[in-house]
Design a protein around this motif. Structure first.
Motif, PDB file in Angstrom:
ATOM      1  N   MET C   1       2.115  -7.813  -3.340  1.00  0.00           N
ATOM      2  CA  MET C   1       0.714  -8.009  -2.935  1.00  0.00           C
ATOM      3  C   MET C   1      -0.095  -6.728  -3.177  1.00  0.00           C
ATOM      4  O   MET C   1       0.298  -5.654  -2.754  1.00  0.00           O
ATOM      5  CB  MET C   1       0.660  -8.323  -1.430  1.00  0.00           C
ATOM      6  CG  MET C   1       0.632  -9.814  -1.159  1.00  0.00           C
ATOM      7  SD  MET C   1       0.242 -10.135   0.556  1.00  0.00           S
ATOM      8  CE  MET C   1       1.563  -9.267   1.368  1.00  0.00           C
ATOM      9  N   ALA C   2      -1.205  -6.879  -3.857  1.00  0.00           N
ATOM     10  CA  ALA C   2      -2.062  -5.705  -4.082  1.00  0.00           C
ATOM     11  C   ALA C   2      -2.927  -5.475  -2.838  1.00  0.00           C
ATOM     12  O   ALA C   2      -3.310  -6.430  -2.166  1.00  0.00           O
ATOM     13  CB  ALA C   2      -2.942  -5.936  -5.302  1.00  0.00           C
ATOM     14  N   PRO C   3      -3.220  -4.236  -2.517  1.00  0.00           N
ATOM     15  CA  PRO C   3      -4.055  -3.964  -1.339  1.00  0.00           C
ATOM     16  C   PRO C   3      -5.409  -4.645  -1.465  1.00  0.00           C
ATOM     17  O   PRO C   3      -5.973  -4.731  -2.558  1.00  0.00           O
ATOM     18  CB  PRO C   3      -4.212  -2.442  -1.364  1.00  0.00           C
ATOM     19  CG  PRO C   3      -3.078  -1.937  -2.197  1.00  0.00           C
ATOM     20  CD  PRO C   3      -2.770  -3.028  -3.169  1.00  0.00           C
ATOM     21  N   GLN C   4      -5.917  -5.139  -0.357  1.00  0.00           N
ATOM     22  CA  GLN C   4      -7.251  -5.759  -0.348  1.00  0.00           C
ATOM     23  C   GLN C   4      -8.262  -4.822   0.305  1.00  0.00           C
ATOM     24  O   GLN C   4      -9.366  -5.221   0.640  1.00  0.00           O
ATOM     25  CB  GLN C   4      -7.202  -7.052   0.471  1.00  0.00           C
ATOM     26  CG  GLN C   4      -6.081  -7.973   0.063  1.00  0.00           C
ATOM     27  CD  GLN C   4      -5.520  -8.721   1.259  1.00  0.00           C
ATOM     28  OE1 GLN C   4      -6.165  -8.853   2.285  1.00  0.00           O
ATOM     29  NE2 GLN C   4      -4.295  -9.224   1.109  1.00  0.00           N
ATOM     30  N   ILE C   5      -7.854  -3.602   0.490  1.00  0.00           N
ATOM     31  CA  ILE C   5      -8.684  -2.649   1.217  1.00  0.00           C
ATOM     32  C   ILE C   5      -9.714  -2.014   0.280  1.00  0.00           C
ATOM     33  O   ILE C   5      -9.400  -1.699  -0.858  1.00  0.00           O
ATOM     34  CB  ILE C   5      -7.781  -1.547   1.797  1.00  0.00           C
ATOM     35  CG1 ILE C   5      -6.949  -2.087   2.947  1.00  0.00           C
ATOM     36  CG2 ILE C   5      -8.573  -0.328   2.235  1.00  0.00           C
ATOM     37  CD1 ILE C   5      -7.719  -2.338   4.202  1.00  0.00           C
TER      38      ILE C   5
END
Lengths: 375, 375, 375, 375
Positions: C1-5
Motif C-alpha cells: 500500500m502506498a502512503p495516502q498522506i
C-alpha cells in the motif's frame, strides 16, 4: 578586662588524627568552652601538644586518670583509639565528668551496653556519642524538612560512606581493631537511619506524630575485597553492601567503600511517601569548576574531615551548650548503642553469609526459631 | 595557666550589620587576635555590645578618637557606614594602627587616593581593604589554578553580584550614600578582575610571567530600575550591566541586581586562552535537594554573609597573620583604589549614557581627545 | 500500500555541513515532508548526495534555477553559504516556493530588508529564518514559563555563544564572509532577546499583555583576538562582548567566543522582575559523569549541532506543519531582520569603538544628534 | 523517483502504550526499516491505527497468525502484554521472522528458556530482547569507557528504577501479571549489571580481557508497600531493595519504587577498582532551571519514555541494521534469560524472606545444600 563569661572546662583524651582536631575545636572554635587539659599516652602526640596546645594554657597529661583529677575539669572529649572509647568514657562518667565520645562507643555490643548502663546510673552526667553528620547543615535541613512532614513517612533510606583509596595499606592494619567496614564506616549511615526513622513528624494541621527508635527485624550483608585482599584475614572487605529491615515496614540500605578514587563521597537519600531528600548526590569541593580541553572537572573533599569539618565544630558547640544550659544532649545514647547492634550484625552476616533475624525485643533469632538472649 | 601566645589586639569601629560580624570574628574565630575595644556612635549598637562583647572583656567606646588611644591597641577594623571608611582609616593610620577597612575605601576616587597617600607616608602601618571574595576557598582555588597556567592567559572575566530582593525599600534609602550599584555591588567583581588579570603566571617549565595591575582603557554602563523607580533620584538602578576594557587586550563585564528572587547569587567566570574557571555557576546552599511532586528544589544563600561567612573569617585571620608575622597584607591598597576608579567611572557612564575613555596613564580622555588630570 | 498522506515536497539548496544535515532531516526525520530535490554547485557535495540522497529518490541539481522548476516542488530550504542566503531566498519566493532559510538572512541590513520586502509582496508564500534555538525544548519551556508570567516582566537577558576552539585556522578564513562574530554567533542570542522581550504575557487572572518587538536604543561592543590575530584584518575578534539597550527599559548583553576549550557552551539567562530562567548554566553532554582519581569529569557537546540537533529536526517539522496547515510560521521575518540590524550595529561598534545610538524609529543617530535614514 | 533503498519490512504486534511508540519509530524514525503491518486484538487500538498507521500504508490485522503471513514480512516487533511476549516471539521465530521483543521475555524462567531454545533451533533468525537502556547515549558512553579500562575492573553496580507515583491504582491491577517489581522494573537494572560485568576490557597496552556472563551466587530482596497495600495480594511491593552476589566477586544492588514524586528517576553507578561512572545522579528534564522566590527548581522526565525515547529509536535502528547487514544483534538472548532468572529469584526472596543461593552451574541450592535441577 578578663572575660566574665562562663565557659565549659574540657579535657581531651587522645591526640591522634581526630583528637588533635577536637582539641583545636574546643580551644579555638567553641566560644563557650575552654580546653584546659589534654591526655595522650603517645610521646609524639604530646610533642605536638607542647607546641600547639600548651602555649594556650592547656595542661598536658600522659596519664588519663591524672587528667580526670585536673582541677575543675567538667567534661571530657574521648578521641582515642576505638578500643579505648568505652573504658575512658566509663571512667569519666564515674568521675562525674560529662562526655563527648567519638563514634563508635565500641566495636562490641556488650561493651556499648555497659557504657549505656553506666550512664543510666549517673543521670546528672551528660554522655553523647559524636555522630558528626547530625551536625552538618545539609543533614540538619533534611531532618527539619522531614519533621515538618515534607516527605510524608520516611520509608526507605539509602546511605553510603566512601573513602578515598589509600594505597599505603593503612586500612588493612586498621581493620584488626576497626570492627570491620560496617562498624567503622557505615555506623554513620546506620545512625542516620535511626535518626530519620525516629523523627517526630508534625502534620500541617499541627498534630505531632511522635517518633520512636525503630526495631531491627533482619539484616544481611555482602562484600568483596577488590583492592586489598589482606582484609580477608580480619574478616573485612573494602566494599560492603548491607540491608537492614525494620519491624515497622522500613528499609535502610548501605554501601561502603575504601576505594573511591576522587576522594570522600558520603551521600544519603531519605525516601518518604510524598518526597525524597538527597544529601550530596552531586558532590563537589566548593563552587569551582574547570572547563578545559579535556572536559569539565571538579574536585571533591579528600577525606571525612574535609567534608564534615564544620559539623565537628558544631558538635563541640552543641555539646557545650547542652551542658552549660542544662539541656539534653542532641544524640540519645540508646540510639548509639542500637547503631552498634546493627553494625555488628551486618558484620556477622558478612562473615557467615547468612541473613540475621531479630525478634521484636531485639534478640537474634536462630534458624530454629528460638530467640537468643538480647545482647 | 594563662595563654602565652602573642595575639593581635584589635579594636573595631562600627557595630552595625557587618561590624557586629567582624567583631565576632575577631573575638571568637581568629585565634591569633583578640578583640579588646569596640566603637559605635549608635546607642542601640552599644546596647548590643554590652551583651555580646563586654562580658568577653571588650572595652566599649562611643568616641572613635578615644578608642584609638586604648592601651596597647594595635589594629583597627573599620566597619562603619561607607561614608566614614576613609576618615577612620586615615585617623587610625596616623595613630600608628594597622587597618582592615571594609570595602570600598570611599565612593569618591579623590578620597580613596588620600587614603593611599596617607598609607604611603606610613610604610610601617599595614592597610588592607577587605575584599572578602579573595578569601573564599573557591575563588582562591581558581586563582591558584590561574597562577599555574591552567587556563593560559586570563582574557575575559565575567562577574555578577545579585542580591535577593528586599521589598522594604531599604536599597532606595541606602542608594543615597552607597555610591551606586557599580560602586557598592560590582566593586567586588571589579576587584576580582584586577586580581585575576594581575596574577603572576608560572609556566610548566617554571618560568614566571609577572603580572601587573591592568590599566583601564574604557568603560560603559547601562541600567534599569525594574522594581525600584525611587532609585532614579539618586542616579542609581536596580539592575546594572557594565563593561570594562583594559589596555592590554582584556575585557571584564559585570552584572549586578537588587532583585534576585531566590537569594544571593554571585558568580564569576575567568576565561583564559586555554581554559575557563567558573565559580558558582550552579548555586546551592549546601548539599540538600528536595524531590517533590513539584520537581526538584534547592535553596541558595539568602545574603552576602550566608555565602561568604567563612571568607570573612579567613580575611580576619590573614590580616592578623600578616601583621604578626611582618608580611605584606594579601590585598594591595593601590589595587583597591583602582577598583574605586573603575566603579566610579561605570557609575558616571550609567548617568551620562556615554562611553568613558582613559589614556594609558589612567586619565579620562574627553571627547575632544584631551586627557583630564589623573584623579 | 502506498502512503495516502499529504507530505510537503521540499528541495534543499546547499549540501555543505549544515545543508547535508537539513537534507537528512527532511528526508528521514520529518514525517510530513519529503525531500524531492537538492542543489549544490559543488561537485564534491553532489558526490555525497549521489550516495546519501539519490538512492532515496532525491533529484540532484547543479543549477539552482533548475531546481526551482522541479515538478511540484513546494518549498526550499536555503542552507548555502551565508552570502547566497538572500539571493536564493528571494528567487524561491518569486517562484512561489515557501522558504526555510538558515540564519542570518544576510550579513548586510539592506539585503535583509530586501528579503523582507520581497516576502511582503508575496503574502501567500511562507518565509522563515531558521533560528534553531527557538525549537530547543529547554528554550521553549523557558518561553512558555515567561508567557505565563512566571518571572514577571523579562527585563535583562544574558546570552552567549561559545564555540570549541578550532586550531585549523578555519575561523580566520571564514571571517571574511561571516559578517563578524556578532552577526555569525551572537545573532542567535540577539534573536532570543527579541523573542523573550516580545512575549505575550498572560497574568494569573487571565489578562494578556501583548508583547511587541522591542526597539533598540543603543549598542556597544568590545572584543579581543586572543588566539587568532589574523581575525583583525577582517575587523573581527575571537572573543566579543556586546550590550544592547532597548527603548522600553530592557537590556540584553552577550558574549561570544571561538576558543571555548571543552566544546560548545551556549547559555542564556532570562531575568524578570519576579524570577530568572537559566538555560544550560551547567552544561553536560548527556547524563554521564566519571569519578576518577583526578576528580569528577564530564564532557559537553563538541559543536553547535551536537547541542541543537533535535531543535533542527523540530524546526523542519514545524516549518512543514505551518505550510501544510496554513498557519503562520513560528518565527516572524521582521524579527529576523531586526536581529541583523542589531548584529551589524554591534559589529560596527566593535570596529569604531563607539557606542551607537538609535532613535525610536530605528534610525541611527549621529553624534551631532541627527538621525540617519532608517536603513 | 521511487526509493531504491533496501528497507527491512517490519510488522508490529501490540499497539498499546509501548506498541504505538514502537510502531511510530519503525514508521517514521528508522530510515532503513518500513512498517508494513500491525496487529492488535484490541478494537480501540486498531481504531488508533486506522488513523495513525493505515494512511501511511500499514496493513492492519486483528489476528497475529495472519500478520505473520503478510507478504514479504521480514521481522516482527513484539510489544504486546508481557504474558504474550514469549508466545508471539516463538511463533515469529518459527515463521522465520526476525524478532525484537519487548522486555522481559517472560515473567517465568522456564518460558524464557523455551524462547532461547527455539531461537537456537533457528540460527538464521535474529532475536533480541529490547533492553532499551543499552541504547541510551549516556549508558553507551559509560560502557565504552568501561571497555577501555577507565574504571579498572567493574566490581559493584548500583542501579535503580523509580517511577512517578500513579494514584490511579494502575500498578495494583498491573501487578497481577507484571511478575512483580523486580521482574518488571529492576529487570533493566539486572540487565545493566550483566552487561557491564561481562564487558571485554582492553588494557592501555592493547591486551583484551574477554568478559563473560557473570554467574549468580546468591540473591536477597526486601520490600514494603508504602502507598499501595493492595499490592500485597499479588506478593508485590511498591518499594523494593535487592542485592545480587556473583561468583566472581562482584555485587549488584538495586532499588525500585512506584512512588517517586517528581517523575522518573532511573540511575546507575558502575564502580570499578580505579574509577566510578555515574549515569543520571543529577536528574533533569533538559537544561532549564527556574530561579524563583521559593528557590531553584527543575523538572525531571515524567515517565520511562520521556527519559529513554531516543534510546528506543536507536534500538529500532540497530535492530534493523543488524538484520540488513547480517551482523549479530547487540543484545545476546542468553543474557536476557539470565536477567529473568535473577529477577524471578529476587521476587522469590521477597516473598519467602530467605536468601537464595545458586551453585556455579546456576542451580538453586536448597538449605540442605543440594542443588535443584537447573531451571
Amino acid at each position: 578586662m578578663a572575660p566574665q563569661i562562663r565557659r565549659l572546662r574540657v579535657g581531651i583524651s587522645g591526640l591522634g588524627r581526630m583528637g588533635a582536631r577536637h582539641a583545636n575545636h574546643f580551644l579555638h572554635r567553641t566560644p563557650r568552652a575552654e580546653l584546659v587539659a589534654a591526655f595522650s599516652p603517645d610521646p609524639k602526640e604530646l610533642e605536638w601538644a607542647k607546641i600547639h596546645l600548651e602555649p594556650w594554657g592547656v595542661k598536658l597529661y600522659s596519664n588519663y586518670d591524672e587528667m580526670l583529677k585536673h582541677e575543675n575539669l567538667e567534661a571530657v572529649c574521648v578521641a582515642t583509639a576505638t578500643t579505648v572509647h568505652a573504658e575512658h568514657t566509663i571512667k569519666a562518667i564515674e568521675a562525674g565528668k560529662h562526655v563527648l565520645c567519638e563514634k563508635p562507643l565500641s566495636t562490641k555490643l556488650e561493651i556499648s551496653q555497659q557504657v549505656l548502663e553506666t550512664s543510666r546510673r549517673h543521670p546528672n552526667v551528660k554522655v553523647m556519642c559524636g555522630f558528626s553528620r547530625r551536625f552538618d547543615p545539609s543533614y540538619r535541613s533534611a531532618h527539619a524538612l522531614t519533621s515538618t512532614g515534607s516527605i510524608g513517612r520516611p520509608t526507605i533510606l539509602r546511605s553510603q560512606t566512601c573513602d578515598k583509596y589509600d594505597p599505603s595499606g593503612f586500612f588493612v592494619a586498621y581493620a584488626e581493631f576497626s570492627g570491620g567496614i560496617f562498624v567503622d564506616c557505615n555506623i554513620h549511615d546506620i545512625d542516620l537511619a535511626l535518626w530519620f526513622f525516629s523523627a517526630d513528624i508534625t502534620s500541617p494541621d499541627g498534630r505531632v506524630e511522635k517518633g520512636e527508635l525503630p526495631k531491627v527485624k533482619s539484616v544481611v550483608a555482602f562484600g568483596v575485597t577488590a583492592l586489598e585482599p589482606g582484609l580477608k584475614k580480619h574478616g573485612d572487605v573494602d566494599n560492603g553492601v548491607g540491608v537492614v529491615e525494620f519491624w515497622d515496614e522500613r528499609i535502610a540500605y548501605f554501601y561502603s567503600s575504601r576505594m573511591n578514587p576522587p576522594g570522600q563521597h558520603d551521600m544519603t537519600e531519605i525516601i518518604g511517601t510524598t518526597g525524597k531528600l538527597s544529601v550530596n548526590a552531586n558532590p563537589a569541593n566548593g563552587l569551582l569548576e574547570s572547563h578545559l580541553s579535556t572536559g569539565i572537572h571538579r574536585d571533591i573533599p579528600q577525606n571525612y574531615y574535609d567534608r564534615f569539618e564544620q559539623a565537628f565544630v558544631e558538635e563541640a558547640r552543641e555539646f557545650a551548650n547542652a551542658v552549660l544550659d542544662g539541656k539534653g544532649v542532641p544524640i540519645d545514647l540508646e540510639s548509639s548503642v542500637e547503631a552498634v547492634r546493627i553494625g555488628v550484625a551486618l558484620q556477622d552476616s558478612l562473615r557467615s553469609g547468612k541473613k540475621i533475624q531479630f525478634d521484636r525485643e531485639g534478640r537474634r533469632v536462630d534458624e530454629d526459631g528460638q530467640a537468643r538472649a538480647r545482647l
